[in-house]
Scaffold this motif. Structure first.
Motif, PDB file in Angstrom:
ATOM      1  N   CYS A  41       0.791  -1.221   0.000  1.00 14.82           N
ATOM      2  CA  CYS A  41       0.000   0.000   0.000  1.00 14.82           C
ATOM      3  C   CYS A  41       0.823   1.271   0.000  1.00 14.82           C
ATOM      4  O   CYS A  41       0.285   2.353  -0.134  1.00 14.82           O
ATOM      5  CB  CYS A  41      -0.941   0.012   1.211  1.00 14.82           C
ATOM      6  SG  CYS A  41      -0.103  -0.103   2.796  1.00 14.82           S
ATOM      7  N   ALA A  42       2.137   1.187   0.153  1.00 16.99           N
ATOM      8  CA  ALA A  42       2.942   2.402   0.175  1.00 16.99           C
ATOM      9  C   ALA A  42       4.341   2.094  -0.315  1.00 16.99           C
ATOM     10  O   ALA A  42       4.771   0.952  -0.382  1.00 16.99           O
ATOM     11  CB  ALA A  42       3.003   2.974   1.593  1.00 16.99           C
ATOM     12  N   THR A  67       1.803   6.141  -2.256  1.00 17.33           N
ATOM     13  CA  THR A  67       1.484   4.794  -2.731  1.00 17.33           C
ATOM     14  C   THR A  67       1.935   4.639  -4.176  1.00 17.33           C
ATOM     15  O   THR A  67       2.054   5.611  -4.916  1.00 17.33           O
ATOM     16  CB  THR A  67      -0.020   4.526  -2.645  1.00 17.33           C
ATOM     17  OG1 THR A  67      -0.705   5.405  -3.558  1.00 17.33           O
ATOM     18  CG2 THR A  67      -0.547   4.773  -1.235  1.00 17.33           C
ATOM     19  N   TYR A 144      -0.170  13.639   0.713  1.00 19.93           N
ATOM     20  CA  TYR A 144       0.848  12.696   0.252  1.00 19.93           C
ATOM     21  C   TYR A 144       2.219  13.334   0.439  1.00 19.93           C
ATOM     22  O   TYR A 144       2.574  14.278  -0.266  1.00 19.93           O
ATOM     23  CB  TYR A 144       0.621  12.327  -1.212  1.00 19.93           C
ATOM     24  CG  TYR A 144      -0.556  11.407  -1.406  1.00 19.93           C
ATOM     25  CD1 TYR A 144      -0.477  10.050  -1.069  1.00 19.93           C
ATOM     26  CD2 TYR A 144      -1.762  11.885  -1.918  1.00 19.93           C
ATOM     27  CE1 TYR A 144      -1.553   9.203  -1.241  1.00 19.93           C
ATOM     28  CE2 TYR A 144      -2.853  11.044  -2.091  1.00 19.93           C
ATOM     29  CZ  TYR A 144      -2.743   9.704  -1.748  1.00 19.93           C
ATOM     30  OH  TYR A 144      -3.810   8.867  -1.912  1.00 19.93           O
ATOM     31  N   ASP A 383      -6.467   4.205   0.704  1.00 21.10           N
ATOM     32  CA  ASP A 383      -5.272   4.044  -0.138  1.00 21.10           C
ATOM     33  C   ASP A 383      -4.995   2.577  -0.424  1.00 21.10           C
ATOM     34  O   ASP A 383      -4.596   2.207  -1.527  1.00 21.10           O
ATOM     35  CB  ASP A 383      -4.054   4.684   0.543  1.00 21.10           C
ATOM     36  CG  ASP A 383      -3.872   6.144   0.173  1.00 21.10           C
ATOM     37  OD1 ASP A 383      -4.534   6.587  -0.785  1.00 21.10           O
ATOM     38  OD2 ASP A 383      -3.088   6.833   0.828  1.00 21.10           O
ATOM     39  N   THR A 387      -4.925   0.809  -4.069  1.00 18.89           N
ATOM     40  CA  THR A 387      -3.727   0.109  -4.531  1.00 18.89           C
ATOM     41  C   THR A 387      -4.063  -1.293  -5.012  1.00 18.89           C
ATOM     42  O   THR A 387      -3.570  -1.740  -6.052  1.00 18.89           O
ATOM     43  CB  THR A 387      -2.691   0.045  -3.398  1.00 18.89           C
ATOM     44  OG1 THR A 387      -2.319   1.379  -3.021  1.00 18.89           O
ATOM     45  CG2 THR A 387      -1.441  -0.696  -3.840  1.00 18.89           C
TER      46      THR A 387
END
Length: 447
Positions: A41-42, A67, A144, A383, A387
């Motif tokens: 996810c990141a 992400t 972000y 998020d 993703t």
């Protein structure tokens, strides 16, 4: 590509199920106490790691939360893609300002900047606009961040100070902006804004006003609901009048002369007084932009102490969805020729009405999990959904909350609606989503 993304999502949820810890008696949905590895996810945040973006490297730290989904969108610049609906809106606004506002030598009064980097410093995004250190808009959950000092701009206002400091007094800024937000047909983590600023000298503002030579821009008084402490009432009213006239003419150009508008008082840290413009479209009042008289402290810090001005910002997606009857914000990222060809017009002012590409059958899936004891931000979950599910996800709704009577742990149940924007879901894709439902609800099957 869609199939592989869904397979990755299924693997992530298998991981979740393997970590399941409790099923509450009487609760309607299974709750998980874990989530996929952070890499799902990141961007990876190992010590000393960096993120490469637009040809530059940025060291990551505990604030980094970009992400992969968002990173793939940076640099797309839909507003500069010819015949894209966002490009059409931008060009219509630009043409209007070029024709309506001309300088002394017949050149456009407003300059246009539509290719500035979306990576800005936190000082540009917040401090330059007088947004205090404890303001909620700075939250990591809403933005972000590349790291503590750099981020993807949350608004095109992040460029105001730099352009004013460069000596400009009338300009438009167009660009993509980034905010972590809920998931539905009106919200997307990337959208596009158009910002405008205009400053006036004493001579420019009072030109044509009877006895204008005796009027002043500034005074030392007290702040009220109608003016800042450094502005005279005469100056504020003239700036406010010019701002509202400018925006009224712009909306009439876009929607027609019969458009009904109204002004609503509001608050922004960088303007006072501040307003939102609403338009009556098909019997419904819609907010389309925010604006106001610029805070003089901001103007002074940029080196324009002898001037007073206004600023406004509008969302291009909002205008395009209204003008072209586009029902879902995800469509702007669609690469289907059937969508893009609808906006290949010979005249940018030509009327276009979006024609649906398919009937878009929906697939619904429920997922629930235990919330961590602290630091849970709903936008983290959104998020993760974006993703794994990509743009197949139309919306996410919180449909149930549960508090365990003994442990007092809380679980949330979300309903995820999948709907393809470019075509109907294939039988294979529908089956994959069905299997994911079995994985997520092993006791009950898909809901």
């Amino acid at each position: 590509m869609v199939g592989s993304a869904l397979r990755r999502g299924a693997h992530a949820y298998v991981y979740l199920v393997s970590k399941a810890s409790h099923i509450s008696r009487g609760h309607q949905h299974q709750a998980w106490g874990s989530r996929p590895p952070a890499a799902e996810c990141a961007t990876q945040r190992a010590p000393g790691s960096v993120v490469e973006l637009l040809g530059k490297s940025y060291p990551q730290d505990d604030h980094s939360n970009l992400t992969r989904k968002v990173l793939t969108r940076v640099g797309r610049n839909l507003h500069n893609q010819q015949h894209h609906p966002l490009w059409l809106i931008k060009e219509r606004v630009k043409e209007h300002f070029y024709k309506q506002y001309v300088g002394r030598f017949g050149t456009p009064l407003f300059s246009v900047y539509d290719n500035l980097s979306p990576v800005v410093t936190t000082w540009q995004n917040f401090d330059s606009l007088l947004i205090r250190a404890d303001h909620p808009s700075r939250k990591k959950g809403d933005n972000y961040y590349l790291n503590r000092t750099h981020m993807l701009r949350a608004h095109t206002s992040a460029h105001q100070w730099d352009l004013l400091h460069a000596g400009l007094d009338a300009f438009l800024v167009v660009g993509d902006v980034y905010r972590r937000d809920q998931i539905d047909s009106q919200h997307y983590p990337i959208f596009h804004q158009l910002e405008a600023v205009r400053l006036f000298s004493k001579h420019e503002l009072f030109a044509g006003i009877k006895d204008g030579e005796s009027l002043q821009l500034f005074e030392q008084s007290s702040r009220s609901a109608h003016k800042q402490e450094t502005h005279t009432m005469e100056a504020v009213k003239l700036v406010e009048f010019d701002l509202k006239q400018t925006l009224t003419r712009l909306m009439a150009h876009l929607f027609g002369d019969e458009l009904e508008i109204r002004w609503v008082d509001c608050y922004f840290p960088f303007t006072h007084p501040s307003f939102e413009m609403e338009i009556n479209f098909h019997g419904e009042w819609l907010e389309v932009l925010g604006c106001g008289v610029m805070e003089q402290q901001l103007v002074n810090s940029a080196g324009a102490q002898d001037r007073i001005g206004w600023a406004f910002g509008l969302g291009l997606e909002r205008l395009a969805m209204i003008l072209y009857d586009i029902p879902d914000i995800r469509l702007f990222w669609c690469e289907d020729e059937r969508f893009l060809k609808q906006f290949c017009v010979s005249n940018i002012n030509q009327k276009v009405k979006f024609q649906p590409l398919s009937k878009y059958p929906a697939v619904i899936n429920d997922i629930s999990f235990w919330l961590p004891s602290e630091n849970y931000a709903e936008n983290d979950f959104y998020d993760l959904v974006r993703t794994i599910g990509g743009d197949l996800v139309e919306k996410v709704d919180l449909i149930d909350k549960f508090v365990h009577p003994k442990t007092h742990k809380t679980s949330h149940c979300y309903r995820i609606t999948y709907r393809h924007m470019e075509r109907t879901l294939s039988q294979r894709e529908t089956f994959v989503l069905f299997l994911r439902g079995l994985v997520q609800n092993p006791l009950q099957g898909p809901l």
